[in-house]
Structures are given as structure tokens and as C-alpha cells.
Design a protein around this motif. Structure first.
Motif, PDB file in Angstrom:
ATOM      1  N   LEU A   1      10.887 -90.375 -13.366  1.00 52.45           N
ATOM      2  CA  LEU A   1      12.342 -90.252 -13.392  1.00 52.45           C
ATOM      3  C   LEU A   1      12.900 -90.335 -11.990  1.00 52.45           C
ATOM      4  O   LEU A   1      13.777 -90.872 -11.936  1.00 52.45           O
ATOM      5  CB  LEU A   1      12.660 -88.906 -14.061  1.00 52.45           C
ATOM      6  CG  LEU A   1      13.875 -88.663 -14.601  1.00 52.45           C
ATOM      7  CD1 LEU A   1      14.121 -89.541 -15.471  1.00 52.45           C
ATOM      8  CD2 LEU A   1      13.961 -87.149 -14.804  1.00 52.45           C
TER       9      LEU A   1
ATOM     10  N   ALA B   1       4.276 -83.956 -23.049  1.00 52.74           N
ATOM     11  CA  ALA B   1       5.583 -83.713 -22.086  1.00 52.74           C
ATOM     12  C   ALA B   1       6.221 -82.462 -22.702  1.00 52.74           C
ATOM     13  O   ALA B   1       6.842 -81.904 -21.786  1.00 52.74           O
ATOM     14  CB  ALA B   1       6.393 -85.119 -22.492  1.00 52.74           C
TER      15      ALA B   1
ATOM     16  N   ASP C   1      10.004 -87.707 -24.791  1.00 53.75           N
ATOM     17  CA  ASP C   1       9.291 -86.871 -24.068  1.00 53.75           C
ATOM     18  C   ASP C   1      10.062 -85.932 -22.893  1.00 53.75           C
ATOM     19  O   ASP C   1       9.497 -85.831 -22.041  1.00 53.75           O
ATOM     20  CB  ASP C   1       8.098 -87.810 -23.225  1.00 53.75           C
ATOM     21  CG  ASP C   1       7.392 -88.680 -24.420  1.00 53.75           C
ATOM     22  OD1 ASP C   1       7.438 -88.068 -25.526  1.00 53.75           O
ATOM     23  OD2 ASP C   1       6.845 -89.463 -23.757  1.00 53.75           O
ATOM     24  N   GLY C   2      11.043 -85.313 -23.335  1.00 52.46           N
ATOM     25  CA  GLY C   2      11.709 -84.387 -22.637  1.00 52.46           C
ATOM     26  C   GLY C   2      12.725 -85.177 -21.490  1.00 52.46           C
ATOM     27  O   GLY C   2      13.516 -84.301 -20.989  1.00 52.46           O
ATOM     28  N   GLU C   3      12.818 -86.435 -21.385  1.00 50.08           N
ATOM     29  CA  GLU C   3      13.485 -86.949 -20.332  1.00 50.08           C
ATOM     30  C   GLU C   3      14.683 -87.815 -20.764  1.00 50.08           C
ATOM     31  O   GLU C   3      14.329 -88.435 -21.876  1.00 50.08           O
ATOM     32  CB  GLU C   3      12.861 -87.975 -19.294  1.00 50.08           C
ATOM     33  CG  GLU C   3      11.314 -87.079 -18.653  1.00 50.08           C
ATOM     34  CD  GLU C   3      11.928 -85.788 -17.960  1.00 50.08           C
ATOM     35  OE1 GLU C   3      13.003 -85.548 -17.563  1.00 50.08           O
ATOM     36  OE2 GLU C   3      10.907 -84.952 -17.793  1.00 50.08           O
TER      37      GLU C   3
ATOM     38  N   GLU D   1       1.152 -88.798 -21.564  1.00 50.10           N
ATOM     39  CA  GLU D   1       2.309 -88.417 -21.112  1.00 50.10           C
ATOM     40  C   GLU D   1       3.311 -88.406 -21.748  1.00 50.10           C
ATOM     41  O   GLU D   1       4.780 -87.793 -21.866  1.00 50.10           O
ATOM     42  CB  GLU D   1       2.848 -89.504 -19.846  1.00 50.10           C
ATOM     43  CG  GLU D   1       1.924 -88.815 -18.664  1.00 50.10           C
ATOM     44  CD  GLU D   1       1.603 -90.267 -17.743  1.00 50.10           C
ATOM     45  OE1 GLU D   1       2.347 -91.233 -17.597  1.00 50.10           O
ATOM     46  OE2 GLU D   1       0.646 -89.959 -17.081  1.00 50.10           O
ATOM     47  N   SER D   2       3.458 -88.718 -23.391  1.00 46.73           N
ATOM     48  CA  SER D   2       4.088 -88.319 -24.278  1.00 46.73           C
ATOM     49  C   SER D   2       3.544 -87.186 -25.053  1.00 46.73           C
ATOM     50  O   SER D   2       4.536 -86.237 -25.086  1.00 46.73           O
ATOM     51  CB  SER D   2       4.317 -89.751 -25.274  1.00 46.73           C
ATOM     52  OG  SER D   2       4.813 -89.231 -26.450  1.00 46.73           O
TER      53      SER D   2
ATOM     54  N   ASN E   1       5.863 -87.382 -15.123  1.00 42.36           N
ATOM     55  CA  ASN E   1       7.204 -87.619 -15.714  1.00 42.36           C
ATOM     56  C   ASN E   1       8.257 -87.543 -14.728  1.00 42.36           C
ATOM     57  O   ASN E   1       9.303 -88.267 -14.822  1.00 42.36           O
ATOM     58  CB  ASN E   1       7.408 -86.710 -17.210  1.00 42.36           C
ATOM     59  CG  ASN E   1       6.614 -87.176 -18.432  1.00 42.36           C
ATOM     60  OD1 ASN E   1       6.356 -88.452 -18.313  1.00 42.36           O
ATOM     61  ND2 ASN E   1       6.546 -86.372 -19.290  1.00 42.36           N
ATOM     62  N   LYS E   2       8.319 -86.319 -13.996  1.00 39.72           N
ATOM     63  CA  LYS E   2       9.373 -86.257 -12.842  1.00 39.72           C
ATOM     64  C   LYS E   2       9.297 -87.178 -11.937  1.00 39.72           C
ATOM     65  O   LYS E   2      10.384 -87.662 -11.452  1.00 39.72           O
ATOM     66  CB  LYS E   2       9.136 -84.644 -12.632  1.00 39.72           C
ATOM     67  CG  LYS E   2       9.658 -83.584 -13.749  1.00 39.72           C
ATOM     68  CD  LYS E   2      11.129 -83.747 -14.219  1.00 39.72           C
ATOM     69  CE  LYS E   2      11.106 -82.773 -15.357  1.00 39.72           C
ATOM     70  NZ  LYS E   2      12.431 -83.409 -16.015  1.00 39.72           N
TER      71      LYS E   2
END
Lengths: 702, 702
Positions: free
Chosen positions: B76, B93, A650-652, B89-90, B72-73
Motif C-alpha cells: 500500500l 488480512a 483484504d482490509g485495504e 495475503e488475502s 499489505n501495508k
């Protein structure tokens, strides 16, 4: 034959260096003389240039070879700076090693004339003789002494004196001639009835120490000891008379007496009787060095290992008694009980060292205690493939003298023959040949219930396996401590206060960590997907020793041995077992462990997610899982969808540590790590993989 | 539109943290509101679920995406521990990055309902709003401050406010509707006649410092300076009126006006006029956000880079003047001479920041010095593909924001459009898109004799090349000093007192040793078989900077930049040249050297013997040859017969050192070595090659 008595191999630790110098000089010239004299048995040029057997060079090669060997080794040792005849020293350098009877060599050589070779020998003799007279000499002469190479050259020529005599014996009769200095034994009599002699149990110690004052080949040094139960042995070598019963019983036609390899040889070679027997109508004659004579029935039969073994199997079959050949260790028991002392100095009465005849003699001529011919007459085949003693090292000036024969296919012959001399006649001598090979060799049989175990002789030469042998058991590089030991210590530290019954090493490779874990655990099981890797662990557990080659540069290798006792692990080896298995599909019974170690495993699995989801089932509650991995994810090992980390989701970024945490958290709690534990894998003398494995420890909580 | 004025991007270094907290809170909510309001332009479900263009997701994705990005950020960054809706969130993303116009994406998504997405947005807003109110806050907020990620989320949504508005503008008319808060400019007039304005020579300095008190994206930081010669520039953006001349002149049918990539796009897309022009019988209409209106001839034309460039080429062709687009640097000269100050705070009169209209406006509305629309109205295409400034670093929480666009295929647009807001409106902003991409973007032209040079934007991602970039220019590992530097120092030490005019580095790879040798020699030539390796050296010599990715674990990479000035080598780079060549077949003019360096070369040559036999011809008498090699002989590189050592010859070991001595002795004397000089090549974060290269130095004596 007394006039031609050859000097014995010199003692190298005297007080008088000049006397030793002159003794070596005499030894050199006598050997050089006697070797050239052997070739006088050849009657014509064809004798030199037609091959006696297809698998070896013609005899002219061997005439040049022993001289070239001196020059090549002296140049290598730095004692000579100039070659004598570079072209000769190339073509005479390497013999055809008859490694296989069905490996026909078709190379063509443009051999020089015999006169040229003799002129070359003369010049080599002059130069070596001059060196012996002029080189500084301090005693003792030892393994790493500059003069060792001179002894090596002489002893090398003595070996070829014998092997060339066998080739001449295999040369066609019209190419050879009799010779006053090479006269056979002339006595003719019936053979004695063989009887059995009981040899009491006893122990033997083999292996020379480097401080011994005689020249020795690499394979003689090191340590070996064994306890030998009582056995019976034939009083005499098996005579032609005794062997005839086997031939007459159609022994060569009955495959059931032959071992598999022997049967293959017999059928390939169409062997129907001993090679030196000549069938002349309805009677047998015997080929000697350079003539055929009526059969000497009381002389020892000369056969290869396969024929000797088939004879024993036939005896076993007809008698119900466990006949076989002696092992090398058992031969040393014969030597001990016979009351023989060192035979190398020519003081023992035996058909040895060209003291008696240029042939065998009756098997009841030379008595040694209760036995005859414990040494001399003909070599005696053993059941034992040559193997390195513990502590074996190659000599740097001749690193392929023995090592190519550590393959389980070269059996030891003991005792020497009528032409064996120099080092060959010493008690410590160890010569081995392919089992189908002919020498002046026969056998004696033993009766023993003790099964023969082949000692470990194998040098691991596979690149990957030998790299792992060194990685697990070898030296450290760049001051990086042994990785398996470091991981085991981390695991043992983490186990403080916990039960320490069973440990499992998954992906154990060659198994070092298993032994290290066995310092603490009652029982350690190593599992690896590769049976070849496990084979190294099994050998360590069973034999306590592992031998392998290390790549140096290009094709060059070094020979290396490591023992568990050097590593302080000999006492725990009984606690370790190895199994072939797949970490992603383990047998159900592999469970109930207090510790599971998975070193450099997870990034080589095809289903690491499944492995991590299920591994808790193998551990006792409270047990510990130690993971170590450089996280080198590669699609060739693991489908991308199964990677534990090292990708973007998912981009991370998802790291492997995060992936482990997520997958293991239902059943584990991380109790230590991540730590970076380094390891080094040597690829060549100068090229290494240097890697950091990330270590985490997890305690099973559910 | 004044009521909808959006707050500007907040200043992050105030003295009052609570005031900043409330300013950020307002900035967040206003952006979240305005973004949701944009979607009110969609008239029906099809508007959300039918893709406006085949290459992008439907708009429902973008509605969810900006909310998911926050979560997501924040996860992270460790500011949130729980996800809001893992499945959303998948799927929300990662957008489809329209990297190529002919790369059709056929993935199928099962998108959730708009109500569900709005409910999800509501919960995200609640959580982010709560974080903003409760997280501890110390000022200033900088690049590595926990709050940076909150600003990142808001600025990210502001970007999507603009890009989603473009997608809505591309959506079918029946799926959209007009909206009181998104009203276009209504004035109608004829376009002014464009004129040229002279811009005097001057210099520009680009690149933000990390201490600046505003949020910035990674690509804005670093250093860049340039001197810009005088040029002329269009007073106005090119209007629809002005562009019509090109369309009328059959500009879209005449391939000769189009660059190769533009021609390919035009023919693929069947483009015959600007994309937002609608041909209605014999008149042109203009598509706005959610309606079609009669053509506004005095508004700026909206085109992609290819169309803008073709227009310039047509002007060049018809006028004989060197028309082209401005470079990024030239745009900063316009900014400087226009007297504009920072435009980010909304104090500049411009069609920017949604201050005026939800559309373009006439090109002669907003005057900035002698020019109009230096900022605002529509973005302005430049000739410059986006590139990293010196000192560029990726932000660890968004490492693929810019790096994928450093490929020479994404050109910068400058100045912002009527909907650009937040960071987008700042002078330092740097946005870049594929050259065929549509935004609310047009262009102005310049006339300049100065050719456009593309700055180095490439990150070397090839595994082997990037490993060598790090090996030559990167960090040291295991405390092993830089290999190229160590060899150059050995060479320079050996040259003491000798002439030092010309040095040759054979097998120079990415060229570090050439630069190190240039500290001492007047001229250094690097030769390598691989043009790709040399390309790295050439870039270092020309640009003084090399950028590459380093493998981390699995597919993950790090981004790295090295400059010659960091290495203290900037002053010598003019002395270094690189040539592609074969060390076994060098051009005759490569001779007369005082030093030849051959590092890790000889064991990769296909004819090393010939090389060693002839290399003296390239050296001056008394010159020095430095050889370094781990002697890793492999048949894949060198036929076995050509190995210099690492084999047995006539039964004896021949080492490479011995082979070198023999081959070189006719012309050389060994003056130093062998020395073991280590080097390390990083393969991943945890896996390294660690090798010892044997170094010998040879002086030419004949």
C-alpha cells in the motif's frame, strides 16, 4: 352582411400613434360587440347552461371567458393592478381543453346568471377601453411591447367568436333562434363537378419575423422552408354532393378506409355521416348556426380530419391514384399559385371575415386563380400536425397557447372559414385541432406520390430525458463547459496521428458526444441501453432540432429548442448513427473502432468487470479507450462484487482507478489522466447536480 | 526472564541514521522471534486449528496475520511492488473483529498448514529485513515518513503478541504446553489489605504531538486537557482475594449490581466468576498461559469491564461511598502523583514488557509512589470509552485502526500488562476494547463524587447527517462560501440599528447558522423537526467538536473533525440552544424574536401557507424574517394545494416569490431580495448538489 363588416387586425407600425390607438379602440369594441351579438342566437337560459357537447363547458362560460382573459393577462402584464371580479376571473379562466374524445369531464360548476356575466363584461369593457385611451403608446407595437397583451386579448376573443359559433351550431335547435345579423347564404344550386389542377414544383418559406407589423401568435414565428414537388389538387373544396358518394358507398361502414385513430373515433362516436348532416327520413338536411335547412349540395362538406382522410383513402382505393390531404407546405403552394396576396385586410373576394354570410356558400363562388376557396368558406384540414418552426419561442404572457398542441395529435387547418376574422384570416395563421374535432372545416384533396413526413413537434417533457437534453445540448451553468464536447476534444487530441475512421460512443445517452466526435471521425456510432435516450439523438440526426421543457419551479416549465446548426454540428450529422444496445452484451459486428468513448457508463453497468475485460476486442490495435466516470457505485446498478473500486479488499482501500489499472493492464497502457472533468445537470431553475467525472485514456497495446 | 528482554520501541529522531536502521532491524527481528516463540506454547495441530473462543479465528490465522500485515501495508505504501503470496495475503488480512459477544461468525476457512505459514513468515522476514537494510533512511521518522509503515508493522505484531497470548490462555489445556521461556511468577502469599490513597486535585494534559520521537497510533495524537478534582483510589489493584468477597456475596447472581449491558452479557455468558478462575470442587484454581495452578490470591483479579463495574457497584452499595472505576484522565493523575516518569524504556520497575514473568505477580510487588502497579501487572479498566482527541486524524495507511472503536462501546484500558511491550508500554498509549472483552486486565477502584461524562466519540456516519455536517461546518467546494454563514451575515447586516436580543433559526438542521447569528445576537434558538439533526448542533454547543465521515467513492469514507474554535465560534457557543419542534406547530413561548431565519425550510413544510400566515406572531414589531429557499416544491413534502408557487392558477403562472408577497403582505414589507445565494452539498468525492437558494428579507410592519 356588409353592415357588420369587422375591422381587420390593425397594422402596428404606423407613424401616428394616436391613429393606431383609435384603430385598436375600434377593433376592440367591434370585436366585443360582435361577440356579445353571437350569444343573441341563444333563445333561452338553457341555451347558456346546457352543454352543447359533453366535453366542453356550457356557453355561459365562453361569454365570461373572453372578458376574463383580458383581465388575467392585463394583471399578469402589470397593466392592471386590481382585478374586476376575482371569483369570476377564477371560474372563467380556464376552458376544458378537449384533448381527447373519450376524456369525459365531470366537473360541476355553479355558473353565475347571464345578467351578472353581461354586467361583468360591461365593466371589463370599460376598463380595457379606458386603458386603450390612456396608456402611453409608442409605435411599433411588438412582441414584447406592453400593448401586445391588448391585441392578444382582442385576437383571443376573435378566435372564440368562431369556436363559440361552432358550439352554438352544436346546441339543440330549441335553445337557439335565427337572427337578422347572422343570416346564412340562401342560394341553392347543384354542385359543380370537381376537377384536378396541376400545381408545378416550387418552394415555400414559412414563418413570420418578429418585425412584421401585425399581431401574431407564438406558433407563427420562426423559420421553415421546403421544396415541393409538383402535385395535383382539387379545384374545389369537396362539396356535400361529392362527399355523398363516399357515404353512399358505405364509406362509414368500411373500416378499411379509416386510419387506426379515425376508426376508433368513428366506432366510439357511432358516426355514420358528417356531423352537421341531419337524416330526415330519406332526405338529408343541413344544420346551420341556428336552423336546419334542406341540404345545400354545392356547399363544402364539413367533417373532421378522420372523415376527410377516409374519403381520400376511399378515392385512392377506387381510383388507384395517391389521393390524400395537402400538407401545410402544399397549401402554401396553392396560395402562391392562386395569385392571392395577403388576405388579411379584407380585400380578397372570399367567404371570409363575416364579409358575406353567416354560413358557407357554394364551392364555386369565390375563384382564386385556377382554384376556388383557397381561403374562406370553410377551413381545410391538412396532413400536417402542428409543429414549432425553427426558432420557436413561447410568449411569456401566454406560454400554453400552442405548446400543449405540439404532440403530433393536433393537425393544422388552413384558409379560414366564413366567420374567421382578425389574425385567423392572415396567410401566416396556424390553427390546429385534435383530428376528431369539428370546426367550420372541410377539405380539398391532392394527388401526390410524395409521402407525408410528420415534422418533429414533440417537446420532451419526461424529467430525466429533458434534463439530459439540456445537459447535452443546452446552456452551461456555473461556467462549466459542455461535458460531451470536452470529452470529445480530449479524445480527438489523443488521436493525433492515428487513423480516425470509426468511433463508438457507448452509453451515448442523448448523443451530443457522437456529433462532436463526428467533427473528426468518418463515422460515429452511438449505443445506449435506453431507446428513449437514443430517440433524442436520432431526432437530432434526422431533424437537426430537439425541443424539450426545462423544469422551472414546482410544476412550471420553460420551453426550449436547440438545433445542431446553432452548435456548429449540422454539417456532420450524416456521419452519426444510433443503436440501442447493452454495453455488457454488444453485437459482434460493433468492432474495428479507432476510438471508444464510455462516458459516465462504467458505474451504471451490471457487469463492469466483464465490460472492461472484453472492450479491447472492439478496438483496433493502437486504438484509444476514453473512460469518464464519477465512480458513483451503487448496488441498485452494479452488484457490490462487480464494483471496480470503492471498497476494501483484504482490509485495504481499493480505488476505482486502481481497479481500472488492474483490469485494463493486460491490453491497455494508460496514456492520459486521471483528469477531473466537471459536468452540471440542471434539475430545476435553482437546483443542479454538479459532478466531477474522472477521465482516463487508454491505448490498446495487446 | 531477563534473557528475553525485548528491545523498547526505538527513538526515531537520532542523529545517526545507520544506528537507527540497526536498532529498527533488531527491534523487528526480536519482535518476529518472540512472536513465533509464543506459538511454541501450542502442543499440537489442534492448538492451531481449533478456535479457543467461538468469536475469533483459530490461532493459525494470527500466526500468518502479523506477517501479512507487513506485506499489505508495504504494498500500500509503495515500498514493495510484488506480493509474497497473494492467497495468504488475502486470507490472513482481516481478523474477525469481535464487535459483539452475540455476533457468531460462521465463516469457514480452509487454513494452510503450520509449516506453510512458517515458510511464508520466513520469506516475509527476509523481505522486510532486506528493506530495513536497503531503504534510504533520513531521520527523523515521522507520521508521513516512508519508514513509518515499518514501525507500524512491528508495533502491530507487538499488539498481537499480547492478544494472541490471551487466546492461548483461552485455549483448551490439552492443546497447550509449558515452555521455559514463558514461565509464570512462582511466589505464593496472602493478599494485602487494600487501602485508599487520596489524590489531590490537579490537571492533566493528554495527547501526543507529531514531533514526538516515537511511533504512535492515530488515537494518541491531538490535544485534551482536564482539571481533575481530588479523589481517593485503591492503593493496590483489586486482588483475587479482594474480588472473592464479591463472588462470595453472590455478586454474580444479584442483577442489581450490574449495568444493563453487563447484565445482558452475564446472562448470555452464564458468568458466575472471573473467566480465568477454575472451580475445582470446593477450591479455586487459576488458569495461566498454558497451565492451571492453585489460586494466587494476592495476584490481581482479571475481569472484563462489566465485572469490574459490578464490583464497584457492590462496594458502593455496601459502603455508601461513591465507588467506581477511574476515568482515563484520573489514571493520568495517578501516573503524575506516583512520580513515574516515562515507562517505555524499561527503566521503571514494573511487571511489564516481559521483564519479569509470563504472568501476573502479587499486587504488592511494584510500588510507584504511594500506589502499586500504576503501570504493569495487568491492564486497568477505565470508565472512559475511547474517543478522539481534538485534532485527531486517521493515518492514511491504516484508516480503520481506531475509527471503528469510536462508538461509545469500547472502553480504554491503561497501564499495560506483564506482556505489554513497545508502544503498549508508553504513557501515551491508548488501547480500548469492547466492555465484555477479556485481556490480561483487571482494575483498581476510585471513590469520587464526580460523575463520569462520556466524551464525544461518535463519528456521524449516516449519509444525510454527515452530508449536512459537511454542508454546515465543512469545506467549501467550487469556491461557494459557507451558506449558513452567508445567510447569517445578510441577516446581521439587515439588523443594523435594530435590537439584537433574540434570534430564532427555524429548520436549523445541524445548526451552523445559529452559531453565526450568535456573533450578533444575545441569544439564538435553533429549532428543527429532526432530533437527529439537532443532535449535531447540540454536540457542537456542548463539546465544540463534530466528527463525521465523508463519502469518498463506493463504500470508502474519509474521517473528518470540525471544531467551533477553528470556525472562530467557540466564544459564542453558550448563547445557542437547540430545540426539537415543528415549524408548523411551534410552542407558544417561542416568540418575541428580533430575527427569524428560515433557510431551505418553506418547501419542506407540510403547511407552508399556515406557517407564513402566522410567523409574524413570533416576531417583535420591526423584526426581520429572512426566507431562503430553492422553491423545490414536491408533493412528498407539501400537498400541491399548499404550494406557495410553482403552479398555474386560473391559467396563469404563479411563482413562489409572488405567492410569498401575497401571503406576507398583511404583516410584512419586503426590504431586500430576491438574491440568489448558492450552496453546495457534497454527496461523494466527485458528486455534489449545487443549488441556488432565493433569499428575501421581510420587516414586520403590522
Amino acid at each position: 352582411m356588409r353592415p357588420n363588416l369587422l375591422p381587420s387586425t390593425p397594422r402596428l407600425n404606423g407613424a401616428d400613434a394616436e391613429a393606431t390607438r383609435q384603430e385598436i379602440s375600434a377593433y376592440f369594441h367591434a370585436t366585443f360587440d360582435r361577440y356579445e351579438q353571437l350569444f343573441e342566437l341563444l333563445a333561452c337560459a338553457e341555451g347558456y347552461y346546457q352543454k352543447p357537447i359533453a366535453l366542453r363547458h356550457p356557453l355561459v362560460f365562453y361569454l365570461g371567458h373572453t372578458a376574463t382573459f383580458f383581465i388575467n393577462k392585463l394583471v399578469l402584464a402589470g397593466l392592471l393592478t386590481e382585478r374586476v371580479e376575482p371569483q369570476f376571473e377564477s371560474i372563467f379562466a380556464v376552458g376544458v381543453d378537449e384533448m381527447s374524445w373519450d376524456d369525459l369531464d365531470a366537473r360541476h360548476y355553479d355558473w353565475p346568471g347571464v345578467d351578472e356575466v353581461m354586467a361583468y363584461r360591461k365593466e371589463v369593457r370599460r376598463q380595457v377601453g379606458r386603458l386603450i385611451q390612456t396608456l402611453p403608446l409608442n409605435l411599433p407595437i411588438t412582441w414584447d411591447h406592453p400593448w401586445w397583451v391588448i391585441l392578444m386579448g382582442i385576437e383571443h376573443e376573435r378566435i372564440h367568436l368562431e369556436t363559440s359559433s361552432v358550439l352554438i351550431r352544436q346546441q339543440r335547435l330549441e335553445y337557439v333562434r335565427t337572427h337578422a345579423d347572422w343570416r346564412p347564404c340562401m342560394t341553392v344550386a347543384a354542385a359543380p363537378q370537381n376537377t384536378l389542377v396541376k400545381i408545378p414544383a416550387g418552394s415555400v418559406r414559412l414563418g413570420m419575423d418578429k418585425s412584421e407589423p401585425y399581431y401574431g401568435w407564438d406558433n407563427e414565428y420562426g423559420r421553415h422552408a421546403a421544396d415541393i414537388p409538383a402535385f395535383s389538387v382539387g379545384c374545389y373544396l369537396v362539396s356535400n354532393q361529392e362527399y355523398l358518394q363516399f357515404v353512399a358507398a358505405e364509406g362509414y361502414r368500411n373500416d378499411s378506409f379509416w386510419e387506426e385513430e379515425g376508426r376508433a373515433w368513428k366506432n366510439f362516436a357511432h358516426a355514420a355521416h358528417p356531423a352537421f348532416w341531419v337524416c330526415d327520413g330519406d332526405e338529408w338536411r343541413l344544420r346551420l348556426l341556428s336552423e336546419e335547412v334542406p341540404m345545400h349540395w354545392d356547399w363544402p362538406v364539413e367533417v373532421n380530419y378522420h372523415e376527410a382522410k377516409a374519403f381520400c383513402n376511399w378515392k385512392r382505393n377506387t381510383s388507384g391514384q395517391p389521393y390524400r390531404l395537402p400538407t401545410e407546405d402544399e397549401w402554401y403552394r396553392l396560395y402562391a399559385v392562386s395569385g392571392l396576396d395577403e388576405a388579411a385586410d379584407g380585400q380578397v373576394a372570399a367567404n371570409l371575415h363575416l364579409q358575406q354570410h353567416a354560413s358557407s356558400c357554394p364551392v364555386n363562388t369565390y375563384r382564386h386563380g385556377d382554384l376556388y376557396d383557397v381561403v374562406g368558406n370553410v377551413w381545410q384540414w391538412t396532413e400536417t400536425p402542428i409543429y414549432p418552426f425553427e426558432g420557436f419561442e413561447v410568449h411569456p404572457l401566454y406560454d400554453d397557447f400552442t405548446t400543449p398542441t405540439f404532440d403530433g395529435k393536433h393537425n393544422l387547418i388552413k384558409g379560414g372559414s366564413w366567420i374567421s376574422c382578425g389574425n385567423e384570416t392572415r396567410k401566416s395563421a396556424r390553427y390546429a385541432f385534435r383530428r376528431h374535432f369539428f370546426q367550420h372545416a372541410g377539405f380539398r384533396y391532392v394527388i401526390s406520390d410524395v409521402a407525408v413526413e410528420s415534422p418533429a413537434s414533440h417537446y420532451e417533457t419526461d424529467k430525466l430525458l429533458s434534463e439530459y437534453a439540456e445537459f447535452h445540448y443546452g446552456d452551461s451553468y456555473f461556467d462549466v463547459p459542455n461535458f460531451s464536447k470536452a470529452l470529445a476534444q480530449l479524445a480527438i487530441t489523443a488521436m493525433a496521428g492515428k487513423p480516425a475512421r470509426k468511433a463508438l460512443d457507448l452509453g451515448c445517452a442523448s448523443g451530443r458526444a457522437c456529433f462532436e466526435l463526428a467533427r473528426h471521425f468518418e463515422q460515429v456510432t452511438g449505443v445506449d441501453f435506453s431507446a428513449r435516450f437514443i430517440g433524442m439523438g436520432v431526432q437530432m440526426a434526422q431533424q437537426g432540432v430537439l425541443r424539450y421543457t426545462l423544469a422551472d419551479e414546482g410544476d412550471l416549465v420553460e420551453y426550449k429548442e436547440r438545433t445542431l446548426s446553432e452548435l456548429g454540428l449540422d454539417a456532420v450529422r450524416h456521419k452519426v448513427e444510433f443503436l440501442q444496445g447493452d454495453a455488457c452484451n454488444l453485437k459482434p459486428n460493433l468492432s474495428g473502432y479507432d476510438l471508444i468513448l464510455a462516458a459516465n457508463l462504467i458505474d451504471r453497468l451490471y457487469r463492469p468487470r466483464q465490460f472492461l475485460a472484453e472492450v479491447h476486442q472492439r478496438l483496433n490495435p493502437g486504438g484509444i479507450l476514453l473512460l469518464a466516470s464519477p465512480y458513483t457505485w451503487l448496488e441498485e446498478h452494479t452488484p457490490r462484487a462487480d464494483w471496480i473500486g470503492g471498497y476494501k479488499k483484504d482490509g485495504e482501500r481499493v480505488t476505482t482507478l486502481e481497479g481500472l489499472q488492474e483490469l485494463l493492464s493486460p491490453h491497455f497502457r494508460r496514456i492520459a489522466g486521471p483528469l477531473a472533468v466537471p459536468f452540471v445537470i440542471r434539475e430545476t431553475r435553482r437546483k443542479f447536480q454538479h459532478t466531477l467525472s474522472e477521465v482516463t485514456l487508454w491505448e490498446r497495446i495487446a
